[in-house]
Design an enzyme around this catalytic site. Sequence first.
Site, PDB file in Angstrom:
ATOM      1  N   ARG A  85      -5.248  -5.900  -6.966  1.00 36.40           N
ATOM      2  CA  ARG A  85      -4.064  -6.370  -6.377  1.00 36.40           C
ATOM      3  C   ARG A  85      -3.874  -7.648  -7.115  1.00 36.40           C
ATOM      4  NH1 ARG A  85      -3.024  -9.845  -1.572  1.00 36.40           N
ATOM      5  NH2 ARG A  85      -1.151  -8.824  -0.733  1.00 36.40           N
TER       6      ARG A  85
ATOM      7  N   SER B 168       0.450   1.673   2.529  1.00 37.28           N
ATOM      8  CA  SER B 168       0.303   0.636   3.618  1.00 37.28           C
ATOM      9  C   SER B 168       0.901   1.257   4.990  1.00 37.28           C
ATOM     10  CB  SER B 168       0.852  -0.731   3.234  1.00 37.28           C
ATOM     11  OG  SER B 168       0.173  -1.021   2.111  1.00 37.28           O
TER      12      SER B 168
ATOM     13  N   LYS C 198      -2.818 -12.630   3.139  1.00 39.69           N
ATOM     14  CA  LYS C 198      -1.375 -12.111   3.111  1.00 39.69           C
ATOM     15  C   LYS C 198      -1.050 -12.663   4.571  1.00 39.69           C
ATOM     16  CE  LYS C 198       0.918  -7.683   3.285  1.00 39.69           C
ATOM     17  NZ  LYS C 198       1.860  -7.750   2.432  1.00 39.69           N
TER      18      LYS C 198
HETATM   19  N1  TZP Z   1      -2.532  -6.199   3.666  1.00 36.74           N
HETATM   20  C1  TZP Z   1      -2.574  -6.189   4.911  1.00 36.74           C
HETATM   21  S1  TZP Z   1      -3.492  -7.585   5.378  1.00 36.74           S
HETATM   22  C2  TZP Z   1      -4.001  -7.883   3.756  1.00 36.74           C
HETATM   23  C3  TZP Z   1      -3.106  -7.043   2.917  1.00 36.74           C
HETATM   24  C4  TZP Z   1      -3.415  -6.717   1.517  1.00 36.74           C
HETATM   25  C5  TZP Z   1      -4.948  -8.880   3.240  1.00 36.74           C
HETATM   26  C6  TZP Z   1      -6.333  -8.637   3.589  1.00 36.74           C
HETATM   27  O1  TZP Z   1      -7.031  -9.703   3.090  1.00 36.74           O
HETATM   28  P1  TZP Z   1      -8.304 -10.355   3.950  1.00 36.74           P
HETATM   29  O2  TZP Z   1      -9.070 -11.321   2.942  1.00 36.74           O
HETATM   30  O3  TZP Z   1      -9.375  -8.937   3.990  1.00 36.74           O
HETATM   31  O4  TZP Z   1      -7.900 -10.468   5.229  1.00 36.74           O
END
Ligand code: TZP
Length: 230
Positions: free
Chosen positions: A45, A114, A143
């Site tokens: 990503r 997603s 995010k």
């Molecule tokens: N999609 C929803 S939350 C997220 C993504 C890409 C980020 C998740 O990151 P983390 O550090 O595991 O909370």
Amino acid sequence: MAKQPIDYSVYLVTDSTPAILGANRSLVQVVEQALRGGASVVQLRDKKSAHQEVVATARELHALTRRWGVPLLINDRVDVAAEVGCEGVHVGQDDMNIMEARNILGHDKIIGVSARSPKEALAACEAGADYLGIGAVYATATKTDTPAILGPEGVQAVLSALVEAGYASVPTVAIGGIDTENAMSVLSGSQDPRKGLDGVAVVSAIISASEPMAAAQSLHSTVLRSRIPN
Ligand code: TZP
Ligand code: MG
């Protein structure tokens, strides 16, 4: 060619921004440690880098993940996945639609989607998603534009909708704020008795961990424990 079944138990999503990865280590080293600890899927990503840079990182990661027999998926960028020949993509609701991605990649590649609600999950299944990333479970600094925080109950609502619509066999991972401390609550607190999560997807719990291998091991053993019937 038929798709191989995928082990979604510990789904690692990468982030190479210094705030998450740390300034003094390489993404490839951290991913290798995660694979040693049991990461079973890797998603590259990278929201910022130019096409060629992402292709170069993808090739490097793919050389590594292939040695481990672990699929490499690319976030958003279907063109990168096609160029590198890795195992698939992960697309969000605002990215290329599933049918278009399928046309480019073919039927033997993995297309994950997603889903932030039962409605999005069902639409993705209808369009032929191979698996769903359900979230965000918890608020996360990784995010910040997540429209809803589902909590384990919200994840369970998605799982129940899948079962009721006949999509119980579509694999699911939960994502968003999951770490070694709360993974069991997510896994055991968001199960429809008829369908459990297939794994947890994490960024910072592994990428920011001082010991990525230990973090992946801990998540892996938690996922295995969550599957033991009561
Ligand atoms: N999609 C929803 S939350 C997220 C993504 C890409 C980020 C998740 O990151 P983390 O550090 O595991 O909370
Ligand atoms: Mg996206």
